[in-house]
Design a protein around this motif. Sequence first.
Motif, PDB file in Angstrom:
ATOM      1  N   ILE A 220       9.782   2.137  -2.171  1.00 43.54           N
ATOM      2  CA  ILE A 220       9.824   1.081  -1.199  1.00 43.54           C
ATOM      3  C   ILE A 220       8.578   0.994  -0.515  1.00 43.54           C
ATOM      4  CG2 ILE A 220      10.565   0.189   1.178  1.00 43.54           C
ATOM      5  CD1 ILE A 220      13.573   1.736  -0.492  1.00 43.54           C
ATOM      6  N   ASP A 221       7.693   2.345   0.063  1.00 41.96           N
ATOM      7  CA  ASP A 221       6.370   2.528   0.910  1.00 41.96           C
ATOM      8  C   ASP A 221       4.999   1.707  -0.075  1.00 41.96           C
ATOM      9  OD1 ASP A 221       5.217   2.584   3.208  1.00 41.96           O
ATOM     10  OD2 ASP A 221       3.832   4.944   1.745  1.00 41.96           O
ATOM     11  N   ALA A 222       5.497   1.612  -1.152  1.00 39.57           N
ATOM     12  CA  ALA A 222       4.394   0.976  -1.843  1.00 39.57           C
ATOM     13  C   ALA A 222       4.739   0.068  -2.749  1.00 39.57           C
ATOM     14  CB  ALA A 222       4.072   1.723  -3.427  1.00 39.57           C
ATOM     15  N   ALA A 223       5.675  -1.481  -1.915  1.00 39.26           N
ATOM     16  CA  ALA A 223       6.339  -1.971  -2.341  1.00 39.26           C
ATOM     17  C   ALA A 223       5.907  -3.150  -2.528  1.00 39.26           C
ATOM     18  CB  ALA A 223       7.400  -2.808  -0.619  1.00 39.26           C
ATOM     19  N   ASP A 224       4.228  -3.843  -1.931  1.00 41.02           N
ATOM     20  CA  ASP A 224       3.889  -4.086  -2.598  1.00 41.02           C
ATOM     21  C   ASP A 224       3.102  -4.026  -4.639  1.00 41.02           C
ATOM     22  OD1 ASP A 224       1.565  -2.658  -1.518  1.00 41.02           O
ATOM     23  OD2 ASP A 224       0.122  -2.946  -1.719  1.00 41.02           O
ATOM     24  N   GLU A 225       2.899  -3.298  -4.855  1.00 47.14           N
ATOM     25  CA  GLU A 225       2.965  -2.710  -5.908  1.00 47.14           C
ATOM     26  C   GLU A 225       3.779  -2.641  -7.059  1.00 47.14           C
ATOM     27  OE1 GLU A 225       0.918   1.029  -6.138  1.00 47.14           O
ATOM     28  OE2 GLU A 225      -0.737   0.691  -4.318  1.00 47.14           O
ATOM     29  N   ASN A 226       4.975  -2.271  -6.439  1.00 44.26           N
ATOM     30  CA  ASN A 226       6.377  -2.051  -7.246  1.00 44.26           C
ATOM     31  C   ASN A 226       7.132  -3.337  -7.508  1.00 44.26           C
ATOM     32  OD1 ASN A 226       6.268   0.342  -8.103  1.00 44.26           O
ATOM     33  ND2 ASN A 226       6.271   1.260  -5.691  1.00 44.26           N
ATOM     34  N   LYS A 227       6.864  -4.357  -6.635  1.00 45.80           N
ATOM     35  CA  LYS A 227       8.103  -6.435  -6.401  1.00 45.80           C
ATOM     36  C   LYS A 227       8.794  -6.087  -7.732  1.00 45.80           C
ATOM     37  CE  LYS A 227       7.584 -10.597  -5.123  1.00 45.80           C
ATOM     38  NZ  LYS A 227       6.380 -11.850  -4.794  1.00 45.80           N
ATOM     39  N   ALA A 228       8.067  -5.962  -8.660  1.00 48.35           N
ATOM     40  CA  ALA A 228       8.878  -6.140  -9.874  1.00 48.35           C
ATOM     41  C   ALA A 228      10.428  -4.952 -10.292  1.00 48.35           C
ATOM     42  CB  ALA A 228       8.411  -5.871 -11.083  1.00 48.35           C
ATOM     43  N   LYS A 229      10.152  -4.234  -9.635  1.00 47.20           N
ATOM     44  CA  LYS A 229      11.258  -3.291  -9.760  1.00 47.20           C
ATOM     45  C   LYS A 229      12.368  -3.879  -8.675  1.00 47.20           C
ATOM     46  CE  LYS A 229       7.728   0.472 -11.089  1.00 47.20           C
ATOM     47  NZ  LYS A 229       7.193   1.645 -10.746  1.00 47.20           N
ATOM     48  N   ALA A 230      13.094  -4.566  -8.129  1.00 55.28           N
ATOM     49  CA  ALA A 230      13.716  -4.887  -6.991  1.00 55.28           C
ATOM     50  C   ALA A 230      15.068  -4.357  -7.614  1.00 55.28           C
ATOM     51  CB  ALA A 230      14.403  -5.527  -6.265  1.00 55.28           C
ATOM     52  N   GLN A 231      15.103  -5.307  -9.002  1.00 57.98           N
ATOM     53  CA  GLN A 231      16.092  -5.161  -9.302  1.00 57.98           C
ATOM     54  C   GLN A 231      16.795  -3.610 -10.284  1.00 57.98           C
ATOM     55  OE1 GLN A 231      16.260  -8.924 -12.149  1.00 57.98           O
ATOM     56  NE2 GLN A 231      18.230  -8.629 -12.002  1.00 57.98           N
ATOM     57  N   ASP A 232      15.871  -3.019 -10.867  1.00 67.06           N
ATOM     58  CA  ASP A 232      16.063  -1.249 -11.182  1.00 67.06           C
ATOM     59  C   ASP A 232      16.338  -0.598 -10.329  1.00 67.06           C
ATOM     60  OD1 ASP A 232      15.482  -2.360 -13.597  1.00 67.06           O
ATOM     61  OD2 ASP A 232      12.897  -2.153 -13.432  1.00 67.06           O
ATOM     62  N   PHE A 233      15.687  -0.533  -8.358  1.00 69.06           N
ATOM     63  CA  PHE A 233      15.797  -0.183  -7.853  1.00 69.06           C
ATOM     64  C   PHE A 233      16.931  -0.323  -7.227  1.00 69.06           C
ATOM     65  CE2 PHE A 233      15.944  -0.226  -3.290  1.00 69.06           C
ATOM     66  CZ  PHE A 233      15.707   1.422  -2.948  1.00 69.06           C
ATOM     67  N   PHE A 234      17.669  -1.194  -7.156  1.00 73.31           N
ATOM     68  CA  PHE A 234      19.382  -1.467  -7.242  1.00 73.31           C
ATOM     69  C   PHE A 234      20.280  -0.721  -7.754  1.00 73.31           C
ATOM     70  CE2 PHE A 234      23.266  -3.850  -6.424  1.00 73.31           C
ATOM     71  CZ  PHE A 234      22.698  -4.101  -5.356  1.00 73.31           C
ATOM     72  N   ARG A 235      19.982  -1.132  -9.440  1.00 76.46           N
ATOM     73  CA  ARG A 235      20.474  -0.687 -10.175  1.00 76.46           C
ATOM     74  C   ARG A 235      20.536   0.775  -9.979  1.00 76.46           C
ATOM     75  NH1 ARG A 235      18.428  -2.943 -14.131  1.00 76.46           N
ATOM     76  NH2 ARG A 235      17.583  -1.731 -14.340  1.00 76.46           N
ATOM     77  N   GLU A 236      19.532   1.800  -9.558  1.00 72.09           N
ATOM     78  CA  GLU A 236      19.263   3.385  -9.804  1.00 72.09           C
ATOM     79  C   GLU A 236      20.498   3.530  -8.911  1.00 72.09           C
ATOM     80  OE1 GLU A 236      15.186   4.108  -9.697  1.00 72.09           O
ATOM     81  OE2 GLU A 236      14.793   3.846 -12.081  1.00 72.09           O
ATOM     82  N   ALA A 237      19.749   2.789  -7.150  1.00 75.87           N
ATOM     83  CA  ALA A 237      20.625   3.618  -6.237  1.00 75.87           C
ATOM     84  C   ALA A 237      22.231   3.332  -6.298  1.00 75.87           C
ATOM     85  CB  ALA A 237      19.999   2.377  -4.875  1.00 75.87           C
ATOM     86  N   THR A 238      22.722   1.867  -6.975  1.00 75.85           N
ATOM     87  CA  THR A 238      23.810   1.752  -7.352  1.00 75.85           C
ATOM     88  C   THR A 238      24.435   2.811  -8.146  1.00 75.85           C
ATOM     89  OG1 THR A 238      23.794  -0.682  -7.347  1.00 75.85           O
ATOM     90  CG2 THR A 238      25.475   0.191  -7.839  1.00 75.85           C
TER      91      THR A 238
END
Length: 397
Positions: free
Chosen positions: A282-300
């Motif tokens: 999250i701290d590097a959100a500008d570099e990881n913008k395309a990873k939102a869905q992957d982030f949500f899936r991993e958290a879930t």
Amino acid sequence: MLPQFVRTVPAMQLLFKPGLWVMRQLRFGPKFALVCAVLVIPLVLVSFLLMRQLLNDAAAASKEQVGLRMVEQTLTVTRLLQQHRGQMNGVLSGNANLRAPAQATRGELTKAIADFDAALKAYPDSFVQAPARELLSAVTTTLAGADQLDQTDSFRRHTQLVAQTHSLRMLLGEHSGLLLDPVRETYFLSQSLLQHFPNALESMGQVRGQGTGALSQGFVDDNVRDSLMLQEVLLKTAIREIRNNLESVARADAALAGRVGPELTATASAAEAWLRQALITIDAADENKAKAQDFFREATAVMARMAKVATAVQAEVDDALAQRVDRARQLFMGAAALVAMALLVALYLVVAYFYSVNRDLYAISRSLMDVAAGNLSRPTKRRSADELGDLAAVVEE
């Protein structure tokens, strides 16, 4: 020996004088009935209180089981609210790919609300009805207008609903007795299930939702950053409390702790590891913008693992309560049978003893009356081997 002791000690004479006076005023039958009543009534009363306590124990455990079913319903509603919050936060942050999953979650949540409403109608505790109805109405209203809310308001309302569900869950725990359970191991497991697991899942859910929104936007504002720092502290606190409760359970029931402990410990470690990585991402959100869905899936996935452990804990609590109900009912049946048998045997012996003594006294009395009348021909039969039998033998001689 006792009568001589009573006669020679003044204090004993005073002590026994009222009792002797009462007994001298009564005939044999009332005397016998009085002694039996003094002995039997307290025993019957104590037996009644014991059996009532066993029934109360069974009823209390059964009430906890019913409350546990309702807690399960609230946990499902909470999980779906958290999931919908995160998905809508991503959608309202510009991630259209999360709209379809959000719609699917909304359908699941609508069904969960209907199931909870049906369970609530059968729940007997009136204290829970009003706050539960208020929660159902608020969730329904929020879902109906979810697409019209902005990102901040959507997240805030979902979070308020999660907090409201948590309050209802604690109320259920109090009124059903789960949070007041008298057995050490089930008390600590229930406390973790109703309080610490939901707290951990809520902190993870907020990190998931805020992180998904930040990654979808490509930046993290200061308010989100501060909130993430708070959720990090809250999650670590909740996990620490879960571990502490597990240690308390282990001291009371090592086998029970052995069944839930390994997976619980592994899941807690996985959640902490996920949190560290999530904050970095999250701290590097500008570099990881395309990873939102992957982030949500991993958290879930991590949250689902935590929820699975909570479900295992719930099953252990339910099983322990069921065993307690069965044990209390078995003890009640055994105690009732034993008391009934003891009373029947006592009644049989009392009746037999009464008629035995009464018959001997009647025979001796008739013989003495005949002697007084000058009739010495009536025999006095010795019917027993006790003192009355000895007296009958003397009269016969």
